[in-house]
Write an enzyme that holds these catalytic residues in place. Structure first.
Site, PDB file in Angstrom:
ATOM      1  CB  SER A 231     -35.051  20.119  71.284  1.00 39.03           C
ATOM      2  OG  SER A 231     -35.758  20.806  72.297  1.00 39.03           O
ATOM      3  CE  LYS A 232     -40.811  22.469  65.531  1.00 38.46           C
ATOM      4  NZ  LYS A 232     -40.408  23.558  64.767  1.00 38.46           N
ATOM      5  NE  ARG A 233     -37.435  21.172  75.413  1.00 34.22           N
ATOM      6  CZ  ARG A 233     -36.339  21.249  76.154  1.00 34.22           C
ATOM      7  NH1 ARG A 233     -36.288  22.065  77.150  1.00 34.22           N
ATOM      8  NH2 ARG A 233     -35.293  20.483  75.878  1.00 34.22           N
ATOM      9  CD  GLU A 241     -38.496  24.699  62.496  1.00 33.16           C
ATOM     10  OE1 GLU A 241     -39.587  24.364  62.948  1.00 33.16           O
ATOM     11  OE2 GLU A 241     -37.418  24.335  62.994  1.00 33.16           O
TER      12      GLU A 241
END
Ligand code: GLU
Length: 458
Positions: A231-233, A241
């Site tokens: 995930s983004k984490r 990105e």
């Protein structure tokens, strides 16, 4: 081999293309290119609210950036509504599907009576607005012959006669996917294993329609280095990105391909042609693969260093939105060894395009007692150097080291801070050479001046 291999990538355009989705796209692409097969791009846009034109464009853009091309499509799943309606009518006609007016509450009550483990069986009705259910056999099992994990059996009895279309005739996801895969002649479905639980339903639809099922391969999901679902984490989460962070598409393809496939070592450098030559879906591992951006960064650095200078300059120019002119080329030439991503290039070469940055920490660290004297001596030594080239610059500065009896860093770090403002730059002789005599002397002179006015900035 009998049929020509036909694969599909079928993203739902509900947001950006995530790294897991990009890997699925890549594996489909590699499988198709390896076999000389075809890749169809199908946009699963039946969720009208979330499937916006921007989201579709974003996904196409991400695929183009990754340089993954397709042979057919993009086909809109929503646009295939008439085909779905025809298939639905056939099932109603044959009795393989039926209308049932039961609500979710009714199904719950039925289950309370029959036991939670048994699949709901409805009562056919002529009521026009009733939902349409597929008749699931009471006996036997539905077996997913997965290319990676072997046969996975699901007992039919535990499946409800599930809804394949709403009262208004709009079809549900598993029905649309099964019909599309069959009618588009898909021979191999490669997708994330979060879809494994959907597959028996799709197989039941295919069987009811009398279609041969495709072969399936369900890919283990990607995790972050901490073992949790990616995930983004964990850093960059979408293809956009990755692009913004300055990775090269070829490096991203290389790294994503190795996540779960190929060698045990996911830092092996492999050009795309080699990936295509070697890739087989059957060789994908069964364990969740770990996406570690640090490894991608390292691999990207390797790709960056191996690019021919013109390609390197072009990539940097695109990333910075500048012209790939002579000045940028000269800057790239001295930075190429140092940067692991395109994003890291600008801080290294910025001093060639703009005045030195103001970095008080860098200044305080190296502009110590005696730095002014050293810099003044360096300036005098550099003044007559002609041509102003790295080897000649190095030769001119060597006697300064001797004269003051200092190690190289004691002289070069103050010069670096004087000409760039920062303590990180390409090689000092190359940096001076590309900056040129005039600007180098002017910047060193300014630093001497600043030091002599007592600005030791501690
Ligand atoms: N549209 C689904 C998704 O984006 C993929 C469906 C499939 O590959 O069968 O997760």
């Amino acid at each position: 081999m009998t049929d020509k291999l036909r694969l599909r990538f079928a993203p739902s355009p509900t947001g950006a293309l995530h790294i897991g989705g990009a890997r699925t796209a890549l594996y489909n692409w590699l499988a198709a290119r390896h076999e000389g097969g075809e890749l169809v791009l199908r946009i699963e846009d039946t969720d009208h609210e979330r499937s916006t034109a921007e989201n579709v464009e974003q996904i196409l853009d991400a695929l183009r950036w990754l340089e993954l091309d397709w042979d057919e499509g993009p086909v809109s799943q929503a646009g295939r509504a008439p085909a779905h309606a025809l298939a639905l009518a056939r099932l109603l006609e044959s009795g393989a599907a039926y209308r049932d007016s039961a609500t979710a509450k009714d199904v719950e009550a039925w289950k309370a009576e029959h036991g939670a483990g048994s699949g709901y069986r409805g009562t056919p009705t002529e009521e026009p607005g009733a939902a349409i259910r597929l008749r699931v056999p009471d006996e036997g099992e539905t077996v997913v012959e997965d290319l990676l994990r072997g046969p996975v059996a699901f007992p039919n009895r535990s499946y409800d006669d599930f809804v394949i279309a709403r009262g208004d005739g709009s079809v549900l996801y598993n029905f649309a996917v099964a019909v599309d895969d069959a009618e588009m002649g898909i021979t191999e479905v490669v997708r994330g294993d979060d879809h494994l639980s959907n597959t028996p339903k799709q197989l039941l639809v295919l069987a009811a329609l009398g279609h041969e099922p495709p072969r399936y391969a369900h890919l283990p999901l990607l995790h972050g280095p901490d073992g949790k679902k990616l995930s983004k984490r964990h850093g960059a989460a979408s293809v956009q990105e990755l692009r913004d962070a300055g990775y090269l598409p070829a490096a991203v393809r290389n790294y994503l391909a190795l996540l779960g496939w190929g060698t045990d070592d996911d830092t092996t450098l492999m050009p795309t042609a080699e990936l295509v030559a070697r890739f087989r879906v059957e060789d994908v591992g069964r364990a969740a693969a770990i996406f570690d951006e640090k490894k991608l960064r390292w691999l990207n650095g390797r790709f960056m260093r191996e690019l021919p200078l013109d390609d390197y300059t072009a990539a940097v120019a695109r990333h910075l939105g500048r012209e790939p002119d002579e000045q940028l080329r000269a800057a790239c030439e001295i930075a190429q060894e140092k940067a692991q991503t395109l994003e890291e290039v600008w801080p290294l070469i910025r001093f060639l395009f703009e005045p030195p940055v103001d970095d008080p920490k860098a200044w305080a660290k190296v502009m110590k007692e005696g730095a002014g004297e050293l810099l003044a001596a360096a300036a005098s030594a550099l003044e007559p150097v002609d041509p102003f080239e790295p080897a000649a610059i190095e030769a001119a500065l060597a006697p300064v080291l001797d004269r003051f009896d200092v190690k190289a860093g004691k002289l070069y770090q103050p010069i670096r801070v004087a000409i760039t403002g920062s303590s990180v730059s390409p090689g000092i002789f190359e940096s001076l050479a590309v900056l040129g005599r005039e600007r180098s002397l002017q910047r060193i002179g300014a630093a001497v001046e600043r030091l002599s006015t007592g600005q030791l900035d501690v």
